[in-house]
Design a protein around this motif. Structure first.
Motif, PDB file in Angstrom:
ATOM      1  N   VAL A 184       0.833  -1.201   0.000  1.00 14.18           N
ATOM      2  CA  VAL A 184       0.000   0.000   0.000  1.00 14.18           C
ATOM      3  C   VAL A 184       0.870   1.255   0.000  1.00 14.18           C
ATOM      4  O   VAL A 184       1.646   1.489   0.931  1.00 14.18           O
ATOM      5  N   SER A 185       0.718   2.039  -1.052  1.00 14.95           N
ATOM      6  CA  SER A 185       1.381   3.336  -1.148  1.00 14.95           C
ATOM      7  C   SER A 185       0.323   4.429  -1.160  1.00 14.95           C
ATOM      8  O   SER A 185      -0.874   4.159  -1.151  1.00 14.95           O
ATOM      9  N   LEU A 186       0.790   5.672  -1.232  1.00 15.41           N
ATOM     10  CA  LEU A 186      -0.114   6.809  -1.139  1.00 15.41           C
ATOM     11  C   LEU A 186      -0.108   7.601  -2.435  1.00 15.41           C
ATOM     12  O   LEU A 186       0.950   7.858  -3.021  1.00 15.41           O
ATOM     13  N   CYS A 187      -1.303   7.999  -2.860  1.00 15.83           N
ATOM     14  CA  CYS A 187      -1.448   9.039  -3.869  1.00 15.83           C
ATOM     15  C   CYS A 187      -1.713  10.320  -3.089  1.00 15.83           C
ATOM     16  O   CYS A 187      -2.832  10.535  -2.605  1.00 15.83           O
ATOM     17  N   LEU A 188      -0.710  11.139  -2.947  1.00 18.23           N
ATOM     18  CA  LEU A 188      -0.851  12.386  -2.208  1.00 18.23           C
ATOM     19  C   LEU A 188      -1.464  13.438  -3.107  1.00 18.23           C
ATOM     20  O   LEU A 188      -0.838  13.883  -4.073  1.00 18.23           O
ATOM     21  N   ASP A 189      -2.694  13.803  -2.800  1.00 20.08           N
ATOM     22  CA  ASP A 189      -3.366  14.883  -3.514  1.00 20.08           C
ATOM     23  C   ASP A 189      -3.174  16.153  -2.693  1.00 20.08           C
ATOM     24  O   ASP A 189      -3.724  16.289  -1.599  1.00 20.08           O
ATOM     25  N   THR A 190      -2.391  17.077  -3.232  1.00 21.48           N
ATOM     26  CA  THR A 190      -2.012  18.250  -2.458  1.00 21.48           C
ATOM     27  C   THR A 190      -3.215  19.116  -2.100  1.00 21.48           C
ATOM     28  O   THR A 190      -3.251  19.722  -1.021  1.00 21.48           O
ATOM     29  N   GLY A 191      -4.213  19.178  -2.990  1.00 21.16           N
ATOM     30  CA  GLY A 191      -5.391  19.979  -2.728  1.00 21.16           C
ATOM     31  C   GLY A 191      -6.281  19.376  -1.668  1.00 21.16           C
ATOM     32  O   GLY A 191      -6.713  20.061  -0.733  1.00 21.16           O
ATOM     33  N   HIS A 192      -6.568  18.090  -1.789  1.00 27.99           N
ATOM     34  CA  HIS A 192      -7.424  17.430  -0.804  1.00 27.99           C
ATOM     35  C   HIS A 192      -6.761  17.420   0.569  1.00 27.99           C
ATOM     36  O   HIS A 192      -7.437  17.592   1.592  1.00 27.99           O
ATOM     37  N   TYR A 193      -5.438  17.226   0.577  1.00 24.17           N
ATOM     38  CA  TYR A 193      -4.746  17.171   1.867  1.00 24.17           C
ATOM     39  C   TYR A 193      -4.783  18.543   2.548  1.00 24.17           C
ATOM     40  O   TYR A 193      -4.999  18.635   3.762  1.00 24.17           O
ATOM     41  N   LEU A 216      -1.708  17.029  -8.260  1.00 24.01           N
ATOM     42  CA  LEU A 216      -1.399  18.422  -7.999  1.00 24.01           C
ATOM     43  C   LEU A 216      -2.652  19.278  -8.113  1.00 24.01           C
ATOM     44  O   LEU A 216      -3.281  19.329  -9.166  1.00 24.01           O
ATOM     45  N   LYS A 217      -3.014  19.927  -7.018  1.00 22.02           N
ATOM     46  CA  LYS A 217      -4.074  20.920  -7.049  1.00 22.02           C
ATOM     47  C   LYS A 217      -3.915  21.839  -5.860  1.00 22.02           C
ATOM     48  O   LYS A 217      -3.165  21.540  -4.919  1.00 22.02           O
ATOM     49  N   GLN A 218      -4.611  22.964  -5.921  1.00 24.24           N
ATOM     50  CA  GLN A 218      -4.556  23.941  -4.841  1.00 24.24           C
ATOM     51  C   GLN A 218      -5.962  24.311  -4.400  1.00 24.24           C
ATOM     52  O   GLN A 218      -6.919  24.210  -5.168  1.00 24.24           O
ATOM     53  N   VAL A 219      -6.053  24.775  -3.135  1.00 22.47           N
ATOM     54  CA  VAL A 219      -7.315  25.280  -2.615  1.00 22.47           C
ATOM     55  C   VAL A 219      -7.207  26.783  -2.375  1.00 22.47           C
ATOM     56  O   VAL A 219      -6.127  27.301  -2.077  1.00 22.47           O
ATOM     57  N   ASP A 220      -8.344  27.449  -2.514  1.00 20.14           N
ATOM     58  CA  ASP A 220      -8.445  28.877  -2.223  1.00 20.14           C
ATOM     59  C   ASP A 220      -8.711  29.017  -0.721  1.00 20.14           C
ATOM     60  O   ASP A 220      -9.768  28.594  -0.240  1.00 20.14           O
ATOM     61  N   PRO A 221      -7.786  29.598   0.047  1.00 16.83           N
ATOM     62  CA  PRO A 221      -7.954  29.641   1.511  1.00 16.83           C
ATOM     63  C   PRO A 221      -9.218  30.367   1.955  1.00 16.83           C
ATOM     64  O   PRO A 221      -9.853  29.958   2.938  1.00 16.83           O
ATOM     65  N   VAL A 250      -3.201  27.337  -2.092  1.00 16.61           N
ATOM     66  CA  VAL A 250      -2.275  26.583  -1.245  1.00 16.61           C
ATOM     67  C   VAL A 250      -2.539  25.083  -1.442  1.00 16.61           C
ATOM     68  O   VAL A 250      -3.650  24.699  -1.798  1.00 16.61           O
ATOM     69  N   PRO A 251      -1.505  24.255  -1.216  1.00 13.32           N
ATOM     70  CA  PRO A 251      -0.147  24.623  -0.833  1.00 13.32           C
ATOM     71  C   PRO A 251       0.665  25.125  -2.025  1.00 13.32           C
ATOM     72  O   PRO A 251       0.309  24.846  -3.174  1.00 13.32           O
ATOM     73  N   ALA A 252       1.753  25.843  -1.747  1.00 13.53           N
ATOM     74  CA  ALA A 252       2.686  26.193  -2.816  1.00 13.53           C
ATOM     75  C   ALA A 252       3.215  24.904  -3.421  1.00 13.53           C
ATOM     76  O   ALA A 252       3.638  23.990  -2.692  1.00 13.53           O
ATOM     77  N   LEU A 253       3.166  24.808  -4.741  1.00  7.81           N
ATOM     78  CA  LEU A 253       3.503  23.527  -5.375  1.00  7.81           C
ATOM     79  C   LEU A 253       5.005  23.329  -5.575  1.00  7.81           C
ATOM     80  O   LEU A 253       5.477  22.189  -5.603  1.00  7.81           O
TER      81      LEU A 253
END
Length: 299
Positions: A184-193, A216-221, A250-253
Motif C-alpha cells: 500500500v502506497s499513497l497518492c498524495l493529492d495536495t489539494g485534498h490534503y 497536484l491541485k490547490q485550494v483557495d484559503p 495553497v499549498p505552494a507547489l
C-alpha cells in the motif's frame, strides 16, 4: 531552478470538469483528449470508468494518435464495510485495472467511499470509523492491493479525499501505519490534503517511502474557510470554487515538487483541478497556464 527530472507531469479528465462516465454537462471525451494534448501534457489518467473508450484497442488508437500515454486508472471503494462488499467492489476494480494494464499504466488510484453524498450532502454513515472498521479497511486495502498487483501488475496508491474516512493527517497516517508498505502506497493529492488541514511537504518528508504518486491541485484559503464554517459537502464546495488555478492557492507547489524530487524515485504528478460542472471552454486555457507554471517550477 532545479530540473525536476524524476517528476512526470500529466493531467486528467477531472481538470476538464469530468466526474462521471456520462453527463451532458461534461465535455466530450474526444475534445478532452484533443485539448489535453494541445495543452502540453503527455500523460493522462482514465478518469471515471466509461468516460474514455473501454475497448483497449480503440483507447490505444485514440491516445496514441495524440501522443498521449496512460498513467493510472481510478476506483472508489468502501472497503471498511468488509467482505459483504468485496465481490461488487472487485467486479468494478477488475474492469478498471484490466483497462489500465492494457493501456500500459502502472498504477491504480484507490479512493475511499464518501461518508456523505458529494452532491446532496446527505449523511450516508458515521464520519468516523470505529476501531474495528479501521482494521477492516486496512485488511481490505491490503487484499485489494495484493490482488491488483498479482493479477494486473499495477501498484495501488490510496488517495486521501475530502468527505471520506481517509482525509486528515491523523487518518492518513493511521492507514499508512496499519498497512504493509510493500503493498500500500499513497497518492498524495495536495489539494485534498490541504482541504483537510494537512501539510504535503511534511508528509513527504515523514512518509517519503510510502509516496507512490501525486495529484497536484490547490485550494483557495478564503473559500475553504467558508466551506468549513458552513460544513459544506465537497461537491458544493467545488461549485463555489474551493479548488483554484495554480499558483493562486495553497499549498505552494514548488516546495512539494522539490520534496518529491528529493525522494529520488520516479513519480507521476497529475494535475487535477476539480471544476465540476464547468463551461466547456473554461478548462483548456487553465490547463495551458498550469502547464507553463509547472515548467517554471522545473517540472
Amino acid at each position: 531552478m532545479t530540473t525536476l527530472s524524476r517528476i512526470r507531469i500529466g493531467s486528467a479528465p477531472d481538470s476538464w470538469g469530468v466526474w462521471f462516465p456520462d453527463d451532458p454537462r461534461q465535455v466530450d471525451w474526444r475534445r478532452f483528449l484533443d485539448e489535453v494534448a494541445a495543452s502540453g501534457y503527455e500523460w493522462i489518467e482514465l478518469g471515471p470508468y466509461g468516460y474514455l473508450p473501454t475497448d483497449p484497442v480503440q483507447l490505444a488508437e485514440e491516445t496514441g494518435s495524440r501522443g498521449l500515454k496512460v498513467s493510472a486508472g481510478t476506483v472508489f471503494a468502501g472497503l471498511h464495510r468488509g467482505p459483504k462488499v468485496w465481490e461488487s467492489t472487485w467486479e468494478h476494480v477488475s474492469s478498471v485495472a484490466a483497462l489500465a494494464q492494457a493501456s500500459g499504466a502502472g498504477h491504480l488510484v484507490l479512493i475511499p467511499s464518501f461518508w456523505r453524498d458529494d452532491k446532496t450532502g446527505a449523511v450516508l454513515e458515521d464520519r468516523e470509523l470505529s476501531a474495528e472498521q479501521w482494521r477492516t479497511l486496512a485488511a481490505g486495502t491490503e487484499r485489494l492491493a495484493r490482488e491488483v498487483r498479482e493479477r494486473y501488475g499495477l501498484r495501488t496508491v490510496v488517495h486521501p479525499h475530502a468527505d471520506t474516512h481517509v482525509d486528515t493527517e491523523e487518518h492518513v497516517t493511521r492507514l499508512l501505519d496499519a498497512t504493509d508498505p510493500d503493498l500500500v502506497s499513497l497518492c498524495l493529492d495536495t489539494g485534498h490534503y490541504a482541504y483537510c488541514g494537512g501539510d504535503s511537504v511534511r508528509l513527504i518528508e515523514t512518509y517519503g517511502e510510502r509516496i507512490g504518486y501525486l495529484h497536484l491541485k490547490q485550494v483557495d484559503p478564503a473559500v475553504l474557510a467558508q466551506v468549513h464554517a458552513e460544513d459544506l459537502p465537497f461537491g458544493p464546495a467545488v461549485g463555489r470554487g474551493v479548488m483554484c488555478e495554480p499558483p493562486a492557492g495553497v499549498p505552494a507547489l514548488e516546495p512539494v515538487l522539490q520534496a518529491a524530487q528529493s525522494l529520488d524515485v520516479d513519480l507521476f504528478a497529475i494535475v487535477e483541478q476539480d471544476m465540476y460542472p464547468c463551461e466547456p471552454d473554461r478548462p483548456q486555457p487553465i490547463a495551458r497556464r498550469t502547464r507553463e507554471f509547472l515548467r517554471s517550477c522545473g517540472a
